[in-house]
Design a protein around this motif. Structure first.
Motif, mmCIF file in Angstrom:
data_model
loop_
_atom_site.group_PDB
_atom_site.id
_atom_site.type_symbol
_atom_site.label_atom_id
_atom_site.label_comp_id
_atom_site.label_asym_id
_atom_site.label_seq_id
_atom_site.Cartn_x
_atom_site.Cartn_y
_atom_site.Cartn_z
ATOM 1 N N ALA A 1 0.823 -1.196 0.000
ATOM 2 C CA ALA A 1 0.000 0.000 0.000
ATOM 3 C C ALA A 1 0.865 1.258 0.000
ATOM 4 C CB ALA A 1 -0.940 -0.001 1.199
ATOM 5 N N PHE A 2 2.073 1.153 0.553
ATOM 6 C CA PHE A 2 3.054 2.239 0.491
ATOM 7 C C PHE A 2 4.436 1.631 0.595
ATOM 8 C CE2 PHE A 2 5.765 5.453 2.598
ATOM 9 C CZ PHE A 2 5.719 6.444 1.617
ATOM 10 N N THR A 3 5.299 1.948 -0.354
ATOM 11 C CA THR A 3 6.660 1.410 -0.371
ATOM 12 C C THR A 3 7.583 2.422 0.298
ATOM 13 O OG1 THR A 3 6.166 0.270 -2.449
ATOM 14 C CG2 THR A 3 8.482 0.440 -1.825
ATOM 15 N N SER A 4 7.810 2.245 1.589
ATOM 16 C CA SER A 4 8.580 3.231 2.356
ATOM 17 C C SER A 4 10.083 3.038 2.219
ATOM 18 C CB SER A 4 8.193 3.182 3.836
ATOM 19 O OG SER A 4 8.438 1.897 4.383
ATOM 20 N N ASP A 5 10.508 1.811 1.908
ATOM 21 C CA ASP A 5 11.943 1.581 1.738
ATOM 22 C C ASP A 5 12.415 2.291 0.471
ATOM 23 O OD1 ASP A 5 14.115 -0.347 0.246
ATOM 24 O OD2 ASP A 5 14.448 -0.216 2.410
ATOM 25 N N PRO A 6 13.353 3.236 0.578
ATOM 26 C CA PRO A 6 13.742 4.018 -0.599
ATOM 27 C C PRO A 6 14.361 3.185 -1.710
ATOM 28 C CG PRO A 6 15.216 4.463 1.253
ATOM 29 C CD PRO A 6 14.080 3.661 1.793
ATOM 30 N N ASN A 7 15.081 2.144 -1.361
ATOM 31 C CA ASN A 7 15.680 1.287 -2.386
ATOM 32 C C ASN A 7 14.595 0.511 -3.138
ATOM 33 O OD1 ASN A 7 18.364 2.027 -1.770
ATOM 34 N ND2 ASN A 7 18.424 0.543 -0.098
ATOM 35 N N ALA B 1 14.761 10.067 -2.780
ATOM 36 C CA ALA B 1 15.491 9.257 -3.758
ATOM 37 C C ALA B 1 14.704 9.099 -5.052
ATOM 38 C CB ALA B 1 15.816 7.889 -3.163
ATOM 39 N N SER B 2 13.387 8.979 -4.943
ATOM 40 C CA SER B 2 12.554 8.844 -6.141
ATOM 41 C C SER B 2 12.573 10.124 -6.961
ATOM 42 C CB SER B 2 11.122 8.492 -5.742
ATOM 43 O OG SER B 2 11.065 7.264 -5.065
ATOM 44 N N ARG B 3 12.491 11.270 -6.304
ATOM 45 C CA ARG B 3 12.535 12.541 -7.031
ATOM 46 C C ARG B 3 13.865 12.693 -7.757
ATOM 47 N NH1 ARG B 3 10.922 14.948 -2.194
ATOM 48 N NH2 ARG B 3 12.682 16.401 -2.238
ATOM 49 N N GLN B 4 14.944 12.287 -7.105
ATOM 50 C CA GLN B 4 16.251 12.386 -7.739
ATOM 51 C C GLN B 4 16.339 11.490 -8.971
ATOM 52 O OE1 GLN B 4 18.680 14.473 -7.178
ATOM 53 N NE2 GLN B 4 19.989 13.573 -8.768
ATOM 54 N N GLN C 1 12.500 11.837 7.639
ATOM 55 C CA GLN C 1 13.301 10.738 8.169
ATOM 56 C C GLN C 1 14.209 10.152 7.097
ATOM 57 O OE1 GLN C 1 9.948 8.479 9.578
ATOM 58 N NE2 GLN C 1 10.211 9.141 11.705
ATOM 59 N N LEU C 2 13.663 9.909 5.901
ATOM 60 C CA LEU C 2 14.459 9.305 4.834
ATOM 61 C C LEU C 2 15.569 10.239 4.369
ATOM 62 C CD1 LEU C 2 11.702 7.557 2.682
ATOM 63 C CD2 LEU C 2 13.318 6.498 4.263
#
Length: 468
Positions: free
Chosen positions: A71-77, A123-126, A176-177
């Motif tokens: 439902a939400f992928t919080s892990d940036p990798n 990280a996604s925006r980058q 936090q991330l």
């Protein structure tokens, strides 16, 4: 300077395609992706006298369609891995966007929806910026709308209580991330996102139409009940409890009373469930003992008698709701939960209010019937759509029931090619400083700019030719 604004939304890029005879999770297929890339390449560039902007107003990509479903992928990798897979699988679109900003100096604005909230993570925006290159690129998130002179643009999910994003919690996650800290506590998943990944996605493996058929209150639950899909009652009770725990309160203008959320509630989802239960029971309380427990069985275990009872009940329910179901595709009609905030924006001085989210293209005047402004526009979608055949509402009930039976049979067997339709649409707005010149919605399935009309929309959505 004169500015041409092009607004699209609900691209829903992502999801695995169909393979080995199994339904896929890709609701914007390659043929439409190619159409989208061509559309972007046709956009004009900036000149000495005129500027050009492309706004993609949310649900650009679809994290909920990418495995592993969360439902939400919080892990940036993990989020970047999903996003990178989508970018690679839809590379021509991103190449077109890069040409728009780098070669033609167009202004690109990316907005947040409810299926792509992970693109707001650092990280996604980058990763997106690296794929899009240099140029005038802006990200709009953190619960902001985009205002350009007399124009207000946003995704629209903040008026939908199933999909209202708790932006305060999302800010905490990003904070936090950005510091390399663990996400604690977990981000509170949207009820609509939980519904997709926990219920709709598993059902889609067998019933590929569940997220394509519009409007929803004529779609998923009632027809799934008629087909005998298992577990609907238990799943619905769970999500009712989950949603109630996350309920958002609103004032009379449909604005949230909590700073965390933006959204608006109504009873349409409850009505949809009640309709499904009526169909489960065959529209007659005497059928409860004979059929009630069958909802938990696999569709293959539902007897022919049960199927007939359920389909007869579905037919009666659909015929009884004809005006509402047919009205969903009328371009000049919209649900009040979207029109109310749009009118509030118009009262604040905006002449054009643009939403997406619903997948249904709209153009509704917000003021005097004699004046074109203010106006509400909905940009529709680039994902495939499905609509019940018109023959279901034919005066001859026998003919209409046969039409519904054939349609349901195709849905059950997964033979959707006669019904899935790509009807991509966009809004185009011309302004000169603070002066509005023109604003309307157009079909994007041809080289010319054809304004959207109800008749033209229904013609494009018409399906089932081999049966008629």
């Amino acid at each position: 300077m004169r500015t041409s604004l092009f607004v699209i939304s609900d691209l829903h890029l992502g999801g695995a395609p169909a393979s080995n005879g199994q339904p896929g999770f890709q609701i914007t297929p390659p043929r439409t992706q190619a159409m989208l890339a061509e559309f972007i390449d046709r956009l004009p560039g900036r000149s000495a006298t005129a500027d050009v902007g492309l706004v993609i107003a949310g649900d650009i990509v679809d994290f909920l369609a990418e495995e592993t479903w969360l439902a939400f992928t919080s892990d940036p990798n993990a989020a970047c891995a999903k996003l990178r897979r989508i970018l690679d699988d839809t590379a021509p679109i991103w190449a077109s966007l890069r040409r728009f900003v780098e070669q033609r100096d167009g202004a690109l604005t990316l907005m947040l929806g409810n299926h792509d909230i992970e693109i707001s993570l650092p990280a996604s925006r980058q990763l997106l910026r690296e794929r899009l290159g240099g140029g005038r690129i802006d990200f709009i998130f953190d619960n902001e709308a985009l205002s350009v002179g007399p124009v207000l643009i946003e995704h629209g999910n903040r008026f939908d209580e199933w999909n209202a994003v708790p932006h305060g919690a999302l800010r905490r996650v990003r904070s936090q991330l950005s510091r390399g800290l663990p996400v604690q506590p977990e981000f509170p998943a949207l009820p609509g996102s939980r519904l997709v990944v926990d219920v709709m996605n598993p059902l889609k493996r067998q019933y590929a139409f569940v997220d394509l058929l519009k409007p929803e209150d004529a779609g998923a639950l009632p027809i799934l009940a008629a087909l005998g899909a298992g577990g609907i009652r238990d799943a619905w009770k769970f999500f009712q409890r989950f949603r109630d725990a996350c309920r958002v309160d609103y004032d009379e203008t449909r604005e949230p009373l909590s700073a965390e959320y933006i959204g608006a509630g109504d009873q349409s989802d409850e009505e949809m469930f009640d309709l499904a239960m009526e169909i489960e029971n065959g529209g007659d309380a005497s059928q409860i003992n004979a059929i009630g427990d069958a909802m938990r069985a696999a569709s293959s275990a539902v007897s022919n008698l049960d199927r007939k009872v359920r389909r007869d009940a579905l037919f009666k329910a659909i015929r009884g709701r004809a005006s509402r179901l047919l009205g969903a595709f009328e371009v000049d009609k919209e649900d009040d939960k979207y029109l109310t905030p749009a009118r509030t924006a118009a009262d604040a001085g905006f002449k054009v209010v643009v939403y997406g989210h619903t997948h249904l293209v709209k153009r509704v005047r917000l003021g005097d019937a004699a004046s074109d402004w203010p106006v509400y526009l909905n940009t529709g979608t680039w994902a495939d759509l499905m609509r019940m055949p018109d023959a279901v509402w034919a005066p001859d009930e026998s003919h209409a029931l046969n039409a519904l039976t054939r349609f349901i049979a195709d849905l059950e067997s997964g033979a959707l090619d006669d019904w899935r339709r790509a009807v991509p649409t966009y809004a185009k707005i011309e302004i000169d400083g603070e002066t509005l010149i023109d604003a309307d919605v157009y079909f994007a399935d041809g080289a010319g700019a054809e304004r959207v009309s109800t008749d033209a929309l229904l013609q494009r959505l018409a399906g089932g030719a081999p049966h008629d």
